[in-house]
Design a protein around this motif. Structure first.
Motif, PDB file in Angstrom:
ATOM      1  N   GLU A 131       0.827  -1.210   0.000  1.00 15.44           N
ATOM      2  CA  GLU A 131       0.000   0.000   0.000  1.00 15.44           C
ATOM      3  C   GLU A 131       0.866   1.267   0.000  1.00 15.44           C
ATOM      4  O   GLU A 131       0.431   2.309  -0.500  1.00 15.44           O
ATOM      5  CB  GLU A 131      -0.931  -0.008   1.228  1.00 15.44           C
ATOM      6  N   CYS A 155      -2.390  -3.558  -0.325  1.00 13.96           N
ATOM      7  CA  CYS A 155      -3.473  -2.748  -0.871  1.00 13.96           C
ATOM      8  C   CYS A 155      -4.681  -3.656  -1.105  1.00 13.96           C
ATOM      9  O   CYS A 155      -4.623  -4.573  -1.917  1.00 13.96           O
ATOM     10  CB  CYS A 155      -3.033  -2.107  -2.184  1.00 13.96           C
ATOM     11  N   CYS A 196      -1.786   5.986  -2.933  1.00 12.50           N
ATOM     12  CA  CYS A 196      -2.137   4.725  -3.605  1.00 12.50           C
ATOM     13  C   CYS A 196      -3.075   5.040  -4.776  1.00 12.50           C
ATOM     14  O   CYS A 196      -4.133   5.641  -4.573  1.00 12.50           O
ATOM     15  CB  CYS A 196      -2.811   3.754  -2.638  1.00 12.50           C
ATOM     16  N   ARG A 198      -5.084   3.277  -6.300  1.00 11.77           N
ATOM     17  CA  ARG A 198      -6.398   2.613  -6.235  1.00 11.77           C
ATOM     18  C   ARG A 198      -7.237   3.118  -5.052  1.00 11.77           C
ATOM     19  O   ARG A 198      -8.454   3.220  -5.146  1.00 11.77           O
ATOM     20  CB  ARG A 198      -6.211   1.085  -6.105  1.00 11.77           C
ATOM     21  N   CYS A 199      -6.560   3.407  -3.939  1.00 11.29           N
ATOM     22  CA  CYS A 199      -7.298   3.698  -2.694  1.00 11.29           C
ATOM     23  C   CYS A 199      -7.466   5.178  -2.399  1.00 11.29           C
ATOM     24  O   CYS A 199      -8.296   5.539  -1.556  1.00 11.29           O
ATOM     25  CB  CYS A 199      -6.587   3.056  -1.506  1.00 11.29           C
TER      26      CYS A 199
HETATM   27 ZN   LIG Z   1      -4.442   0.799  -2.115  1.00 13.57          ZN
END
Ligand SMILES: [Zn+2]
Length: 365
Positions: A131, A155, A196, A198-199
């Protein structure tokens, strides 16, 4: 006919040794012990400990923190260099089955992917799941540190991570013949990080709940139950419980988002916090987990019995029991237990373990 059956049942239950087992089962359904799985060299002494110490104390649940201490066939690249073989695990399975102890294997999922300055096997082999790849592991670990690095996380939105970790989960549950799996998920400090891809920008409570739900659903396919530590589900600021045994990073709203059949391991080591009530009122089953403080552990045992007795019928059953946790390795604990090594201070894990099970036995009588 019905009266006849009841009469027969009374005779049978009054004359079988199972009767006293039933009494303790209703007093304290889960009587647990949580420890690292033994290394191969520690296996025999650990088996002796199960037979001679856990079984007579009527421990019925053994959470074994295995992580990568198993020779995985699905992912040998992730196994520790010295790890339990299939045959060694089967020895544990047999001794526990004979003692009517259910084994719940654990792999830390999501958080705890590093410890101090050492990266855990998952992120060492698959660094793409990290992550926080920007955070480099320090030569000499200190807390606090500028990166707020406690432990690395994977992650939860990486598209490939679950294919791998679920292989490990399934293989471990199969070899341990387990009906439940403990995914850890405590002290997750890195989650939904801004860097990140994606997050970033996502709600941390939703991310945490999403991961819990995904693991729970995977286990449910084989009728297995998910157990997790409870700290990320408690608001650390409002409760004053702080950022370790509760959450400062806005994950706590996940308590209202996760499936209700997840078992919560509510750990509090300094004080007999009353948070089991909070979980039970949310519809979640809960076990309270002491560690090395004898006075608070004994209060926790008594609280659990009191919560069961003084709650509504609907809620009473959710107060599931006590799990004594040990945070040293299995070998070290056993050395301490048999006095081969000395654990310092009144608040030792060994003393706490003895006190918890003495107290359960006293209440049973
Ligand atoms: Zn992530």
């Amino acid at each position: 006919m019905k009266r006849y059956v009841i009469f027969l049942t009374l005779i049978i239950t009054a004359t079988t040794p199972g009767n006293c087992q039933e009494k303790i089962d209703s007093l304290m359904p889960v009587r647990g012990f949580c420890i690292s799985a033994p290394r191969p060299a520690e296996l025999e002494s650990f088996i002796t400990f199960i037979k001679e110490e856990l079984a007579p104390r009527k421990v019925n649940t053994l959470i074994l923190r295995v992580d990568f201490n198993f020779r995985f066939e699905s992912h040998p690249e992730l196994s520790d260099s010295i790890a339990l073989s299939n045959g060694e695990v089967k020895k544990l399975v047999k001794v526990c089955r004979d003692a009517r102890i259910k084994i719940i294997p654990q792999i830390n999922l999501l958080g705890h992917q590093s410890w101090a300055g050492r990266t855990g096997n998952l992120l060492r082999v698959y660094p793409q799941f990290d992550e926080t790849p920007r955070v480099k592991m320090p030569e000499k670990y200190v807390w606090p540190n500028p990166d707020k690095l406690y432990c690395k996380s994977y992650c939860p939105l990486h598209p490939a991570v679950h294919d791998i970790v679920f292989d490990l989960v399934d293989e471990l549950c199969d070899v341990f013949e387990a009906g439940a799996f403990h995914a850890g998920m405590d002290e997750v400090f890195y989650i939904g990080e801004d860097q990140c891809p994606r997050c970033s920008g996502r709600d941390k409570a939703e991310l945490f709940a999403g991961e819990v739900t995904l693991i729970r659903n995977h286990l449910a396919l084989k009728n297995r139950r998910l157990w997790i530590w409870g700290d990320r589900l408690i608001d650390g600021k409002t409760t004053g419980m702080g950022e370790w045994e509760a959450s400062f990073n806005n994950t706590y709203r996940a308590v209202d988002m996760i499936p209700k059949d997840v078992m919560i391991c509510d750990w509090h080591y300094e004080k007999a916090e009353q948070s089991a009530v909070f979980f039970a009122m949310k519809g979640l089953s809960v076990v309270t987990c002491p560690y090395n403080n004898k006075a608070s552990a004994m209060a926790q045992v008594n609280d659990m019995v009191r919560f069961r007795a003084s709650s509504s019928e609907v809620m009473s059953g959710r107060f599931s029991g006590i799990v004594q946790t040990v945070w040293s390795g299995a070998g070290q604990f056993i050395d301490n237990y048999y006095g081969r090594k000395k654990e310092r201070g009144e608040n030792s894990t060994v003393n706490c373990f003895r006190a918890v099970f003495n107290e359960i036995s006293r209440l049973e009588k």
